[in-house]
Design an enzyme around this catalytic site. Structure first.
Site, PDB file in Angstrom:
ATOM      1  N   LYS A 202       0.820  -1.206   0.000  1.00  0.00           N
ATOM      2  CA  LYS A 202       0.000   0.000   0.000  1.00  0.00           C
ATOM      3  C   LYS A 202       0.857   1.261   0.000  1.00  0.00           C
ATOM      4  O   LYS A 202       0.642   2.186  -0.789  1.00  0.00           O
ATOM      5  CB  LYS A 202      -0.918  -0.007   1.225  1.00  0.00           C
ATOM      6  CG  LYS A 202      -1.704   1.285   1.397  1.00  0.00           C
ATOM      7  CD  LYS A 202      -2.252   1.448   2.796  1.00  0.00           C
ATOM      8  CE  LYS A 202      -2.801   2.865   2.953  1.00  0.00           C
ATOM      9  NZ  LYS A 202      -3.132   3.198   4.334  1.00  0.00           N
ATOM     10  N   ASN A 203       1.845   1.323   0.899  1.00  0.00           N
ATOM     11  CA  ASN A 203       2.617   2.555   1.053  1.00  0.00           C
ATOM     12  C   ASN A 203       3.480   2.857  -0.159  1.00  0.00           C
ATOM     13  O   ASN A 203       3.745   4.019  -0.467  1.00  0.00           O
ATOM     14  CB  ASN A 203       3.478   2.483   2.320  1.00  0.00           C
ATOM     15  CG  ASN A 203       2.635   2.554   3.583  1.00  0.00           C
ATOM     16  OD1 ASN A 203       1.495   2.999   3.562  1.00  0.00           O
ATOM     17  ND2 ASN A 203       3.180   2.074   4.687  1.00  0.00           N
TER      18      ASN A 203
ATOM     19  N   ARG B   3      -5.096  10.311   3.157  1.00  0.00           N
ATOM     20  CA  ARG B   3      -3.793  10.804   3.594  1.00  0.00           C
ATOM     21  C   ARG B   3      -2.792  10.854   2.437  1.00  0.00           C
ATOM     22  O   ARG B   3      -2.031  11.804   2.290  1.00  0.00           O
ATOM     23  CB  ARG B   3      -3.257   9.900   4.706  1.00  0.00           C
ATOM     24  CG  ARG B   3      -1.907  10.334   5.269  1.00  0.00           C
ATOM     25  CD  ARG B   3      -2.047  11.537   6.137  1.00  0.00           C
ATOM     26  NE  ARG B   3      -0.747  12.084   6.524  1.00  0.00           N
ATOM     27  CZ  ARG B   3      -0.611  13.201   7.202  1.00  0.00           C
ATOM     28  NH1 ARG B   3      -1.659  13.885   7.577  1.00  0.00           N
ATOM     29  NH2 ARG B   3       0.582  13.657   7.514  1.00  0.00           N
TER      30      ARG B   3
ATOM     31  N   ASP C 279      -5.693   7.807   9.051  1.00  0.00           N
ATOM     32  CA  ASP C 279      -5.852   7.286  10.407  1.00  0.00           C
ATOM     33  C   ASP C 279      -5.725   8.378  11.452  1.00  0.00           C
ATOM     34  O   ASP C 279      -4.908   9.282  11.331  1.00  0.00           O
ATOM     35  CB  ASP C 279      -4.782   6.222  10.695  1.00  0.00           C
ATOM     36  CG  ASP C 279      -5.050   4.921   9.973  1.00  0.00           C
ATOM     37  OD1 ASP C 279      -6.236   4.658   9.697  1.00  0.00           O
ATOM     38  OD2 ASP C 279      -4.105   4.187   9.681  1.00  0.00           O
TER      39      ASP C 279
ATOM     40  N   ASP D 261       4.335   0.728  11.773  1.00  0.00           N
ATOM     41  CA  ASP D 261       3.077   0.103  11.364  1.00  0.00           C
ATOM     42  C   ASP D 261       2.915  -1.315  11.903  1.00  0.00           C
ATOM     43  O   ASP D 261       1.814  -1.863  11.869  1.00  0.00           O
ATOM     44  CB  ASP D 261       2.974   0.078   9.832  1.00  0.00           C
ATOM     45  CG  ASP D 261       2.584   1.429   9.257  1.00  0.00           C
ATOM     46  OD1 ASP D 261       2.140   2.292  10.035  1.00  0.00           O
ATOM     47  OD2 ASP D 261       2.730   1.627   8.039  1.00  0.00           O
TER      48      ASP D 261
ATOM     49  N   MET E 177       6.572   7.354  17.363  1.00  0.00           N
ATOM     50  CA  MET E 177       6.170   8.279  16.306  1.00  0.00           C
ATOM     51  C   MET E 177       4.784   8.888  16.507  1.00  0.00           C
ATOM     52  O   MET E 177       4.585  10.077  16.296  1.00  0.00           O
ATOM     53  CB  MET E 177       6.231   7.565  14.950  1.00  0.00           C
ATOM     54  CG  MET E 177       6.078   8.493  13.768  1.00  0.00           C
ATOM     55  SD  MET E 177       6.401   7.674  12.190  1.00  0.00           S
ATOM     56  CE  MET E 177       8.133   7.260  12.342  1.00  0.00           C
TER      57      MET E 177
END
Length: 436
Positions: A22-23, A97, A121, A321, A343
């Site tokens: 996804k990223n 995002r 998120d 993640d 983070m």
């Protein structure tokens, strides 16, 4: 709003193939805006966030053709930049995002880029300063409308290369600045650049399109600007977050699972981090084999005997993640683990749901939690819960699959944002899960 009903406590068995990352896809898809030529992208995951971005590109005027499962052709030869100033774009861009990464390519090629405050998120503050400071260093003018939270950058005379030291190693910030710099005049150097595999993939794709980027894989990137970029064909890596999720699933449900085609060379410390929790995993070619942990798994302490601490860090450190997955896996380990989420200050707030299921977790503050493992002597109990974000959602799903009884997970759209057809794929390896 959809729900999952899960009957837990059932061992799973079989093979599962991770989806495309996804990223990486969020970055790669935005890069198609840098050229009027055709770009072919393969292994695109069929998930909500990616499909939203593809729709956004189509509304911008990009010609899109689906050529097969996960394969698309994009051609941005008639981009409608005026769409950026419409109310429809403000609503559409604000729901995703990853939409922030269209700004760099649009600024580089068309001299302007706008974006509403991006969604995504709710896991804490997610600043955009790195992106816009990078654009300003390249010569863009920045403006922000506080009334409707609308950001804009403009460079009517084009961008000029610059030397910059990023204030944080932001993955999306680095990607955005790189995409802007490839068409800037002169040389750009980016120090403290993110160097995640997905960022490396973006740089390799851009170089195949005619860009001149060196230092790929390091935290110092050098970019010699070029006049234009051409088309290319690119394949997205398997999703390392999903791979980590399946490792955690196998351990928690004491299942024998093989994860196929994981691209071992791009997993970094992920396998060893799970090994520190006592999980056995074997490299078989490019697959990961996890045996059924019928005797559980024992946490390894630090060399001096102190409690194991697992913390997130920029690559090649452990990805934030996967901390939610590690936390839920630790609930059934033999031993204690300190989870330190540096983070995001709201990412650990889902632990109350695990505590309701019987997990022994002490939330020290918004960033740290101590997990005292049950060693499977006390099975988690089924419950009804709601998914607050993508990664917490998959963690709760793993907990439900290991728990005794039938659990219900609400707000599963959050899980669908990051995981492709997850209920179908889990049923294929024996999970009792129903989408309702």
């Amino acid at each position: 709003m959809g729900i999952f009903k899960i009957e837990g406590g059932i061992p799973l068995k079989g093979e599962i193939t991770p989806q495309g990352a996804k990223n990486e896809a969020l970055q790669i898809l935005c890069a198609v805006l840098l050229t009027p030529e055709k770009v072919i992208i393969n292994n695109i995951p069929d998930i909500i966030d990616i499909n939203k971005l593809i729709t956004l590109l189509g509304n911008l005027g990009v010609k899109i053709q689906k050529t097969g499962a996960g394969s698309y052709t994009f051609q941005a030869d008639e981009v409608n930049v005026q769409y950026l100033e419409t109310e429809a774009f403000k609503k559409e861009g604000g729901s995703l995002r990853g939409s922030i990464m269209i700004v760099g390519p649009l600024l580089a090629r068309f001299g302007r880029g706008y974006i509403p405050k991006p969604g995504g998120d709710k896991i804490g503050r997610r600043r955009l300063d790195t992106h816009f400071e990078g654009f300003i260093n390249l010569g863009a003018k920045f403006r922000y409308n506080r009334e409707d939270h609308f950001y804009g950058v403009e460079a009517t005379d084009g961008l000029t290369g610059a030397d910059m030291l990023l204030d944080e190693a932001s993955v999306t910030g680095t990607a955005n600045i790189v995409m802007a710099a490839v068409l800037a005049k002169g040389r750009t150097t980016i120090y403290n650049a993110a160097c995640e595999p997905y960022l490396q993939q973006l740089c390799k794709m851009l170089n195949s399109m005619g860009a001149n980027i060196t230092g790929v894989g390091s935290n110092l990137l050098t970019i010699e600007g070029v006049e234009s970029l051409g088309g290319c064909e690119h394949r997205i890596l398997p999703d390392m977050i999903e791979i980590g999720s399946w490792i955690g699933l196998a351990a928690m449900t004491r299942s024998e699972i093989t994860i196929k085609n994981v691209s071992w060379e791009n997993l970094g410390v992920i396998p060893n981090t799970f090994r520190k929790l006592g999980i056995t995993l074997e490299k078989r070619g490019d697959d990961i084999y996890i045996p059924a942990h019928l005797d559980g798994y024992e946490v390894k302490t630090d060399i001096d005997g102190s409690i194991l601490t697992i913390a997130d860090a920029p690559w090649p450190g452990f990805t934030p993640d996967l901390l939610s997955i590690v936390l839920v896996v630790a609930t059934q380990a033999r031993g204690d683990v300190l989870i330190h989420q540096k983070m995001f200050e709201s990412r650990l707030f889902f632990v109350d749901k695990l505590i309701d299921m019987g997990a022994k977790i002490m939330l020290c503050d918004p960033h740290r939690a101590v997990v005292m493992g049950h060693d499977f002597k006390s099975q988690l109990k089924a419950t009804t819960m709601s998914s607050p974000d993508i990664r917490a959602g998959i963690s709760l799903l793993i907990a439900a699959l290991s728990a005794k009884g039938t659990s219900t997970i609400q707000n599963i759209e959050q899980i669908d944002r990051g995981y492709e057809r997850i209920d179908e794929r889990l049923r294929a390896i024996g999970a009792h899960i129903i989408r309702a």
